[in-house]
Design a protein around this motif. Structure first.
Motif, PDB file in Angstrom:
ATOM      1  N   ARG A 119      -3.985 -36.041 -22.715  1.00 29.98           N
ATOM      2  CA  ARG A 119      -4.037 -36.852 -23.732  1.00 29.98           C
ATOM      3  C   ARG A 119      -5.289 -37.336 -24.115  1.00 29.98           C
ATOM      4  NH1 ARG A 119      -3.442 -42.509 -23.888  1.00 29.98           N
ATOM      5  NH2 ARG A 119      -3.808 -43.444 -21.870  1.00 29.98           N
ATOM      6  N   VAL A 120      -5.357 -37.776 -25.148  1.00 25.60           N
ATOM      7  CA  VAL A 120      -6.944 -38.285 -25.598  1.00 25.60           C
ATOM      8  C   VAL A 120      -6.757 -39.932 -25.430  1.00 25.60           C
ATOM      9  CG1 VAL A 120      -8.543 -38.947 -27.347  1.00 25.60           C
ATOM     10  CG2 VAL A 120      -7.312 -36.649 -27.196  1.00 25.60           C
ATOM     11  N   THR A 121      -7.835 -40.650 -24.559  1.00 29.38           N
ATOM     12  CA  THR A 121      -7.589 -41.854 -24.242  1.00 29.38           C
ATOM     13  C   THR A 121      -8.263 -42.766 -25.572  1.00 29.38           C
ATOM     14  OG1 THR A 121      -9.311 -42.073 -23.096  1.00 29.38           O
ATOM     15  CG2 THR A 121      -7.553 -41.649 -21.821  1.00 29.38           C
ATOM     16  N   GLU A 122      -8.024 -44.089 -25.585  1.00 26.49           N
ATOM     17  CA  GLU A 122      -8.494 -44.848 -26.404  1.00 26.49           C
ATOM     18  C   GLU A 122      -9.799 -44.898 -26.584  1.00 26.49           C
ATOM     19  OE1 GLU A 122      -7.092 -48.881 -25.950  1.00 26.49           O
ATOM     20  OE2 GLU A 122      -5.096 -48.521 -26.308  1.00 26.49           O
ATOM     21  N   TYR A 168     -10.671 -37.845 -21.968  1.00 26.27           N
ATOM     22  CA  TYR A 168      -9.163 -37.112 -21.833  1.00 26.27           C
ATOM     23  C   TYR A 168      -8.797 -37.453 -20.486  1.00 26.27           C
ATOM     24  CZ  TYR A 168     -11.079 -33.794 -25.196  1.00 26.27           C
ATOM     25  OH  TYR A 168     -11.875 -33.167 -26.143  1.00 26.27           O
ATOM     26  N   GLY A 213     -11.592 -41.982 -26.289  1.00 24.65           N
ATOM     27  CA  GLY A 213     -12.024 -40.743 -26.691  1.00 24.65           C
ATOM     28  C   GLY A 213     -11.947 -39.796 -25.388  1.00 24.65           C
ATOM     29  N   ARG A 242      -4.029 -35.330 -28.936  1.00 24.80           N
ATOM     30  CA  ARG A 242      -3.425 -36.718 -29.314  1.00 24.80           C
ATOM     31  C   ARG A 242      -3.486 -37.683 -28.340  1.00 24.80           C
ATOM     32  NH1 ARG A 242       2.406 -33.848 -30.291  1.00 24.80           N
ATOM     33  NH2 ARG A 242       2.333 -34.345 -28.102  1.00 24.80           N
ATOM     34  N   GLU A 243      -3.278 -38.855 -28.791  1.00 30.69           N
ATOM     35  CA  GLU A 243      -3.062 -40.137 -27.797  1.00 30.69           C
ATOM     36  C   GLU A 243      -1.819 -39.803 -26.821  1.00 30.69           C
ATOM     37  OE1 GLU A 243      -3.633 -43.712 -29.733  1.00 30.69           O
ATOM     38  OE2 GLU A 243      -5.699 -43.232 -30.395  1.00 30.69           O
ATOM     39  N   ARG A 244      -0.720 -39.144 -27.355  1.00 28.13           N
ATOM     40  CA  ARG A 244       0.380 -39.074 -26.402  1.00 28.13           C
ATOM     41  C   ARG A 244       0.163 -37.818 -25.610  1.00 28.13           C
ATOM     42  NH1 ARG A 244       6.071 -39.731 -29.651  1.00 28.13           N
ATOM     43  NH2 ARG A 244       6.346 -39.302 -27.456  1.00 28.13           N
TER      44      ARG A 244
END
Length: 138
Positions: free
Chosen positions: A117-120, A124, A122, A26-28
């Motif tokens: 988290r996954v950054t914008e 990590y 893509g 997830r992005e969070r």
């Protein structure tokens, strides 16, 4: 490398057994791993989360609750009061008992947790927080 879109517990377990590290989905930020070194009966133990969850199984007295006492929320707020650490609100066991277990007179212990988290773009991003605890018997 582990696929963040793979939702199969069996495949996730096999990746862990093969020594692969978990990856965020997830992005969070989400909890990926946590560990104890020199705490209670854990000389060195790592626990791996699956889909932001952690399953602890064992008989009564095996240390499942202890894992939660000395990781969450201690790592997030650093409050060492016995009432805060005990999930049942008891003051019977202070933090020093988690280190001086079974008659030890001096001990250094560590507890840590890794989040990712996954950054914008893509990739990590990871962060690890931890606490060192030192105590001696009086």
């Amino acid at each position: 490398m582990a696929s963040p879109t793979d939702r199969s517990p069996a495949l996730a377990l096999q990746r862990i057994l093969d020594g692969e590290l978990p990856v965020p989905e997830r992005e969070r930020f989400q909890q990926l791993r946590l560990g104890l070194i020199g705490m209670w009966e854990y000389e060195e133990q790592e626990f791996v989360s699956y889909r932001n969850g952690l399953i602890l199984r064992g008989r009564n007295g095996a240390g499942k609750t202890k894992v939660m006492e000395v990781t969450s929320p201690l790592l997030l707020d650093a409050l060492l009061s016995a009432r805060r650490l005990d999930p049942f609100g008891s003051t019977a066991r202070p933090m020093r008992d988690n280190l001086l277990h079974r008659g030890r007179s001096h001990r250094v212990g560590y507890t840590w947790c890794e989040y990712g988290r996954v950054t914008e773009d893509g990739s990590y991003e990871f962060i690890t927080i931890g606490i060192e605890l030192v105590t001696r018997s009086c």
